[in-house]
Structure formats: C-alpha cells, structure tokens
Scaffold this motif. Structure first.
Motif, mmCIF file in Angstrom:
data_model
loop_
_atom_site.group_PDB
_atom_site.id
_atom_site.type_symbol
_atom_site.label_atom_id
_atom_site.label_comp_id
_atom_site.label_asym_id
_atom_site.label_seq_id
_atom_site.Cartn_x
_atom_site.Cartn_y
_atom_site.Cartn_z
ATOM 1 N N CYS A 1 21.737 -5.309 -11.660
ATOM 2 C CA CYS A 1 22.761 -6.368 -11.656
ATOM 3 C C CYS A 1 23.526 -6.432 -10.336
ATOM 4 C CB CYS A 1 23.755 -6.137 -12.796
ATOM 5 S SG CYS A 1 23.065 -6.294 -14.447
ATOM 6 N N TYR A 2 23.776 -5.283 -9.726
ATOM 7 C CA TYR A 2 24.649 -5.212 -8.555
ATOM 8 C C TYR A 2 23.903 -5.253 -7.220
ATOM 9 C CZ TYR A 2 28.727 -3.958 -11.438
ATOM 10 O OH TYR A 2 29.767 -3.954 -12.340
ATOM 11 N N THR A 3 22.589 -5.281 -7.247
ATOM 12 C CA THR A 3 21.818 -5.362 -6.005
ATOM 13 C C THR A 3 21.342 -6.787 -5.821
ATOM 14 O OG1 THR A 3 21.084 -3.072 -6.308
ATOM 15 C CG2 THR A 3 19.860 -4.419 -4.732
ATOM 16 N N PRO A 4 21.918 -7.547 -4.893
ATOM 17 C CA PRO A 4 21.552 -8.965 -4.780
ATOM 18 C C PRO A 4 20.061 -9.213 -4.608
ATOM 19 C CG PRO A 4 23.590 -8.575 -3.614
ATOM 20 C CD PRO A 4 23.082 -7.219 -4.048
ATOM 21 N N ASP A 5 19.361 -8.378 -3.861
ATOM 22 C CA ASP A 5 17.917 -8.594 -3.709
ATOM 23 C C ASP A 5 17.213 -8.580 -5.061
ATOM 24 O OD1 ASP A 5 18.086 -8.825 -0.977
ATOM 25 O OD2 ASP A 5 17.404 -6.782 -0.548
ATOM 26 N N TYR A 6 17.603 -7.653 -5.928
ATOM 27 C CA TYR A 6 17.008 -7.585 -7.263
ATOM 28 C C TYR A 6 17.465 -8.754 -8.134
ATOM 29 C CZ TYR A 6 15.617 -2.678 -6.407
ATOM 30 O OH TYR A 6 15.051 -1.519 -5.929
ATOM 31 N N ALA A 7 18.771 -8.988 -8.191
ATOM 32 C CA ALA A 7 19.313 -9.991 -9.105
ATOM 33 C C ALA A 7 18.844 -11.394 -8.742
ATOM 34 C CB ALA A 7 20.838 -9.921 -9.117
ATOM 35 N N VAL A 8 18.741 -11.685 -7.445
ATOM 36 C CA VAL A 8 18.232 -12.996 -7.024
ATOM 37 C C VAL A 8 16.777 -13.153 -7.464
ATOM 38 C CG1 VAL A 8 17.575 -14.385 -5.013
ATOM 39 C CG2 VAL A 8 19.827 -13.304 -5.103
ATOM 40 N N GLU A 9 15.971 -12.130 -7.209
ATOM 41 C CA GLU A 9 14.560 -12.206 -7.572
ATOM 42 C C GLU A 9 14.375 -12.378 -9.074
ATOM 43 O OE1 GLU A 9 10.433 -12.167 -7.740
ATOM 44 O OE2 GLU A 9 11.824 -12.666 -6.112
ATOM 45 N N VAL A 10 15.117 -11.623 -9.879
ATOM 46 C CA VAL A 10 14.974 -11.734 -11.331
ATOM 47 C C VAL A 10 15.391 -13.122 -11.806
ATOM 48 C CG1 VAL A 10 15.797 -10.872 -13.548
ATOM 49 C CG2 VAL A 10 15.214 -9.259 -11.743
ATOM 50 N N THR A 11 16.458 -13.676 -11.240
ATOM 51 C CA THR A 11 16.904 -15.015 -11.624
ATOM 52 C C THR A 11 15.855 -16.065 -11.295
ATOM 53 O OG1 THR A 11 19.210 -14.371 -11.190
ATOM 54 C CG2 THR A 11 18.747 -16.723 -11.349
ATOM 55 N N LEU A 12 15.170 -15.897 -10.172
ATOM 56 C CA LEU A 12 14.197 -16.891 -9.721
ATOM 57 C C LEU A 12 12.864 -16.791 -10.450
ATOM 58 C CD1 LEU A 12 14.774 -16.780 -5.850
ATOM 59 C CD2 LEU A 12 15.468 -18.592 -7.423
ATOM 60 N N GLN A 13 12.534 -15.629 -11.005
ATOM 61 C CA GLN A 13 11.213 -15.453 -11.616
ATOM 62 C C GLN A 13 10.869 -16.513 -12.667
ATOM 63 O OE1 GLN A 13 11.372 -11.364 -12.902
ATOM 64 N NE2 GLN A 13 10.642 -10.566 -10.933
ATOM 65 N N PRO A 14 11.721 -16.773 -13.660
ATOM 66 C CA PRO A 14 11.346 -17.785 -14.649
ATOM 67 C C PRO A 14 11.372 -19.212 -14.098
ATOM 68 C CG PRO A 14 13.559 -16.991 -15.063
ATOM 69 C CD PRO A 14 12.994 -16.118 -13.993
ATOM 70 N N ILE A 15 12.132 -19.443 -13.032
ATOM 71 C CA ILE A 15 12.144 -20.768 -12.423
ATOM 72 C C ILE A 15 10.803 -21.025 -11.744
ATOM 73 C CG2 ILE A 15 13.322 -22.288 -10.787
ATOM 74 C CD1 ILE A 15 14.966 -21.412 -13.296
ATOM 75 N N ARG A 16 10.291 -20.024 -11.042
ATOM 76 C CA ARG A 16 8.975 -20.181 -10.409
ATOM 77 C C ARG A 16 7.884 -20.375 -11.456
ATOM 78 N NH1 ARG A 16 10.107 -15.080 -7.699
ATOM 79 N NH2 ARG A 16 11.327 -15.449 -5.798
ATOM 80 N N ARG A 17 7.981 -19.636 -12.545
ATOM 81 C CA ARG A 17 6.910 -19.641 -13.552
ATOM 82 C C ARG A 17 6.936 -20.906 -14.399
ATOM 83 N NH1 ARG A 17 3.762 -15.865 -17.193
ATOM 84 N NH2 ARG A 17 4.130 -14.088 -15.802
ATOM 85 N N TYR A 18 8.140 -21.366 -14.780
ATOM 86 C CA TYR A 18 8.236 -22.438 -15.774
ATOM 87 C C TYR A 18 8.927 -23.707 -15.276
ATOM 88 C CZ TYR A 18 7.158 -18.578 -18.939
ATOM 89 O OH TYR A 18 6.572 -17.505 -19.557
ATOM 90 N N GLY A 19 9.695 -23.622 -14.210
ATOM 91 C CA GLY A 19 10.402 -24.810 -13.732
ATOM 92 C C GLY A 19 11.521 -25.279 -14.642
ATOM 93 N N PHE A 20 12.275 -24.355 -15.236
ATOM 94 C CA PHE A 20 13.419 -24.745 -16.057
ATOM 95 C C PHE A 20 14.385 -25.630 -15.259
ATOM 96 C CE2 PHE A 20 12.368 -20.566 -18.121
ATOM 97 C CZ PHE A 20 12.045 -21.070 -19.379
ATOM 98 N N ASP A 21 15.149 -26.436 -15.963
ATOM 99 C CA ASP A 21 16.120 -27.311 -15.305
ATOM 100 C C ASP A 21 17.362 -26.564 -14.847
ATOM 101 O OD1 ASP A 21 14.926 -30.088 -15.623
ATOM 102 O OD2 ASP A 21 14.865 -29.372 -17.690
ATOM 103 N N ALA A 22 17.569 -25.361 -15.333
ATOM 104 C CA ALA A 22 18.720 -24.559 -14.918
ATOM 105 C C ALA A 22 18.311 -23.103 -14.807
ATOM 106 C CB ALA A 22 19.878 -24.692 -15.912
ATOM 107 N N ALA A 23 18.931 -22.422 -13.873
ATOM 108 C CA ALA A 23 18.807 -20.972 -13.733
ATOM 109 C C ALA A 23 20.154 -20.365 -14.073
ATOM 110 C CB ALA A 23 18.412 -20.599 -12.308
ATOM 111 N N ILE A 24 20.151 -19.316 -14.849
ATOM 112 C CA ILE A 24 21.392 -18.620 -15.143
ATOM 113 C C ILE A 24 21.406 -17.306 -14.372
ATOM 114 C CG2 ILE A 24 20.498 -17.554 -17.267
ATOM 115 C CD1 ILE A 24 23.442 -17.910 -18.377
ATOM 116 N N LEU A 25 22.511 -17.056 -13.721
ATOM 117 C CA LEU A 25 22.697 -15.825 -12.964
ATOM 118 C C LEU A 25 22.221 -14.620 -13.762
ATOM 119 C CD1 LEU A 25 24.170 -13.994 -10.786
ATOM 120 C CD2 LEU A 25 26.197 -14.243 -12.260
ATOM 121 N N PHE A 26 21.419 -13.754 -13.146
ATOM 122 C CA PHE A 26 21.054 -12.512 -13.811
ATOM 123 C C PHE A 26 22.167 -11.494 -13.592
ATOM 124 C CE2 PHE A 26 19.308 -8.259 -14.038
ATOM 125 C CZ PHE A 26 18.715 -8.299 -15.289
#
Length: 357
Positions: free
Chosen positions: A56-81
C-alpha cells in the motif's frame, strides 16, 4: 437531479457523467476490489512486497496494482489500491496483516487509549498514498476516472476497537452503548481525519471518492443513524464545501430500508447498493434522488455461466433507465475466475444490443 456544470477536463468521462445524474446508453462499470488476489499478475507482485502495508505504501507497487485490471479489462474507473486501515495506522495505532488471518490491530480497550492517537502526523505518514494518486492521475488512460476512497468512521472504528475483523462487534457495541461519549470522541476524530485524507487524495488527482461503511448493517436504526449516517453526512458536507464538484459515493452495506434515508439526507451523489437491495425498489425509491451503483452478487461472478449472464441482464434491465454505475454488491472474492470478469465486461459493453436483450 441537479448536476455540476461540466467545465473541467473530466466532464466527458462516462463515470463522472453518471455520478452527476446522467442516464447513459451504456452504464459505466468498475468493480470493488477489482485489483486483487483473483488476478495472477497481482499475486506475482504481492509475492515481491515485504508485506501488505508495504504494498500500500510503495507507490511503484500501488500504482502497478491499480493499473493491472484497467489494462486487462478496460474498466471505466480505477480505484486507488490501498486499505481503509491506513488511517488508524497513520494516527499511530499499531496495524499489521497476518497471512490467512487478515488485519490485526492493537485494540483500543478504554477511553484513555484514545490519547495515543495523533492526527498531527496524518499527512506525513500518508504521503506515499498521495504520491500514488498523483502518479495514477498521470498514468491512467484519459477516459478512465480515478476514484479515491476511505473507510467510513464506524467501519474503521470497529477494527480499531475489536483489534481486527469481528462476527459480533462486541467491543464496538460495548463502547457505543456503555460509553457513548468516548465512542463519539473516536468517531469525531475519524470524521476529521477521514475528511483530511479524502481532500488530500482529491488534491493529488482523485476525481471522485467512495466511502466504505462495510459494517453499517450491524446496527439497529437509532444507532445506525448516530454512528453511520450522521458521520457520513458530516463528511459529505465538508467535501462538498471544500472540494465542490467532486462526486461522493457512499456504500452503507446492510443499511436496508435506511438506504432511502441516505438518499434523502446524506448529500451523496451516489449510493453503492449491497447485494440484498431489491432492484425494483432501488429503481423506484432511490434512483430518482441519486445515482445508484451495484449490485451483482460476487459469488455469481464466481459461478459464471448462464446464472451470471442472467443476473447481469436483470440488473441492466432494472437500473439502466436512470443514473447507474454497474458494480458488485461487495468486493470481488479471491476465487473469482478472471475469464468470468472478461465475460461480464463483454456483456455490459454489448448493452443494450440490437433491440435490447
């Protein structure tokens, strides 16, 4: 419904349009816990982190985790991990996560324990989260809305008092019934800290925020009003005063008929519906007042197949005639097959299809 003037760079995003009260031909879609253990790419990254809070506290990790489902599915919203328990952690309470057990906290046992909580260091301790939000606001696709979030005061308080998850919320209820002044002091502290946290997320780039009251449904009406609805109203009032134009979603899970009171009194732009909320009632009673979000059973997503398709179709039929965001009635569970999420997205993107369903 009144709508904020669409003057910002975000005005055309479908998620924000729905939250502002528009009825769209195809509802926007995102899923609670869309970034998480059901995705193999998440599990691979999680294995590299030193622990869940490190994730949660490492931006490199948290950004990547937040982006993973957006890349895979193209959701209309991303929620902060992140996690709702970063707030008590930032206030100075000991928080850790045990594999196979879940969150653990050094429980507050009596009123004097509140003196150990220090809001002065909140922003310093949560600075990595704000950096994550700022990076996401730059790295997300232009059409994807960034949602910030926090736990509601009662739900966060329940963990602080119980020392973790609970089946009966005995410690929290003992405080509320036996020492309501101490309970009020804790709730007021969390209202202030949560408001500060959400405003900082907005300032870092969050375009909407969701407040999770996952355990609202454990209370009788009078207590739910005091410990859940009133703090939610205070938070929404502050957010609307200090950051007008940013939509607020409330998720008072288990509120039952009191969803109607939330729609009338909370000031929120949208209500997240849990799995139990009847669709026809939501359409007739709630949707004329607020955007509604939900409410597919997460276990229907696990089962997949015809039962999933039929449940999704029913929700789309019942709620797409008004302001609506497709979501689950609670978060994705770890055993969800990723291909079932892909099938869900394909079905929603096809709505309304040739001549409807």
């Amino acid at each position: 419904m009144t709508q904020a003037p669409e003057t910002s760079r975000n005005a055309e995003k479908t998620m924000l349009r729905a939250l502002r009260g528009e009825t769209l031909a195809r509802p926007p879609v995102w899923l609670m816990r869309q970034a998480g253990r059901y995705l193999p790419e998440y599990r691979e990254l999680r294995a590299r982190a030193e622990g869940f809070l490190d994730l949660c506290y490492t931006p490199d990790y948290a950004v990547e985790v937040t982006l993973q489902p957006i890349r895979r599915y193209g959701f209309d919203a991303a929620i902060l991990f992140s996690d709702i328990l970063v707030v008590p952690h930032a206030l100075g309470q000991k928080v850790w996560f045990e594999e196979g057990v879940g969150p653990r906290l050094e429980a507050l046992e009596e009123a004097s324990d509140l003196d150990r909580l220090d809001p002065a260091a909140l922003h310093e301790r949560l600075a990595p989260v704000y950096r994550t939000v700022a990076r996401l606001s730059r790295e997300l696709p232009a059409e994807t809305t960034l949602i910030g979030f926090a736990g509601a005061p009662w739900t966060v308080a329940s963990y602080m008092l119980e020392g973790g998850s609970s089946k009966d919320f005995a410690a929290g209820k003992r405080w509320a019934y036996g020492d309501p002044e101490a309970m009020q002091r804790l709730i007021d502290l969390l209202v202030a800290a949560t408001g500060d946290y959400l405003i900082a997320q907005i300032d870092a780039g969050a375009e909407a925020v969701q407040i999770f009251d996952s355990w609202a449904g454990v209370w009788p009406e009078a207590q739910l009003r005091r410990w859940c609805l009133e703090p939610a109203k205070a938070l929404v009032k502050r957010l609307k005063a200090e950051r007008p134009g940013v939509p607020v979603i409330l998720f008072p899970r288990g509120a039952g008929l009191l969803y109607q009171t939330y729609a009338a009194e909370s000031g929120a732009d949208a209500l997240g519906l849990d799995t139990t909320v009847p669709l026809g009632w939501a359409r007739e009673v709630l949707q004329p007042k607020v955007c509604v979000q939900g409410n597919l059973d997460p276990l229907a997503l696990v089962a997949g197949g015809e039962s999933q398709r039929a449940a999704v179709e029913t929700i789309l039929r019942e709620l797409s005639g008004g302001p609506f965001v497709f979501n689950l009635g609670h978060g994705i569970v770890p055993q969800t097959p990723p291909e079932h999420v892909a099938q869900l997205m394909e079905q929603i993107r096809a709505w309304p299809g040739a001549g409807g369903w």
